[in-house]
Design an enzyme around this catalytic site. Sequence first.
Site, PDB file in Angstrom:
ATOM      1  N   VAL A  56      40.011  61.049  37.760  1.00  0.00           N
ATOM      2  CA  VAL A  56      41.366  61.474  38.111  1.00  0.00           C
ATOM      3  C   VAL A  56      42.303  60.341  37.686  1.00  0.00           C
ATOM      4  CG1 VAL A  56      42.915  62.035  40.015  1.00  0.00           C
ATOM      5  CG2 VAL A  56      40.560  62.892  40.022  1.00  0.00           C
ATOM      6  N   ASP A  57      43.208  60.628  36.752  1.00  0.00           N
ATOM      7  CA  ASP A  57      44.072  59.596  36.177  1.00  0.00           C
ATOM      8  C   ASP A  57      45.530  60.037  36.242  1.00  0.00           C
ATOM      9  OD1 ASP A  57      45.326  57.605  34.743  1.00  0.00           O
ATOM     10  OD2 ASP A  57      43.965  57.688  33.031  1.00  0.00           O
ATOM     11  N   THR A  58      46.217  59.656  37.318  1.00  0.00           N
ATOM     12  CA  THR A  58      47.616  60.056  37.474  1.00  0.00           C
ATOM     13  C   THR A  58      48.531  59.358  36.476  1.00  0.00           C
ATOM     14  OG1 THR A  58      48.001  58.365  39.163  1.00  0.00           O
ATOM     15  CG2 THR A  58      47.334  60.562  39.928  1.00  0.00           C
TER      16      THR A  58
END
EC number: 3.4.23.50
Length: 156
Positions: free
Chosen positions: A25-27
């Site tokens: 998960v890479d915001t």
Amino acid sequence: WASQVSENRPVCKAIIQGKQFEGLVDTGADVSIIALNQWPKNWPKQKAVTGLVGIGTASEVYQSTEILHCLGPDNQESTVQPMITSIPLNLWGRDLLQQWGAEITMPAPSYSPTSQKIMTKMGYIPGKGLGKNEDGIKIPVEAKINQEREGIGNPC
């Protein structure tokens, strides 16, 4: 799906066109990226017209020629046209995270870590309301002292 920030990276699974992928998960990523070695050979791809910034130097950057159907970690319906390059793991960027309804929440400091763990184990998702449809009260009800001694629980 929920993940506490810890030493472990926040990874989750997604199903794209019926194939399961695991990704970080890479915001901070605008777009989702699939590792070239995980991209099915029979899925069409084309040379990307734009490069990728922030992941080092990638010599081969592709993009899916098609918009693909995707199911998020909790079966959220979404679509994605991912980039494809030589990276060690897949990245789920904001293009997917927004469709999945991802949130970053920071719990109120007035609750102890123990109470937060208890609530999480009971199924509470930060930012969502309690109840079957997660549509209940989202903020705690504050206890107030009744100085006039009127109402339920007080003798008349």
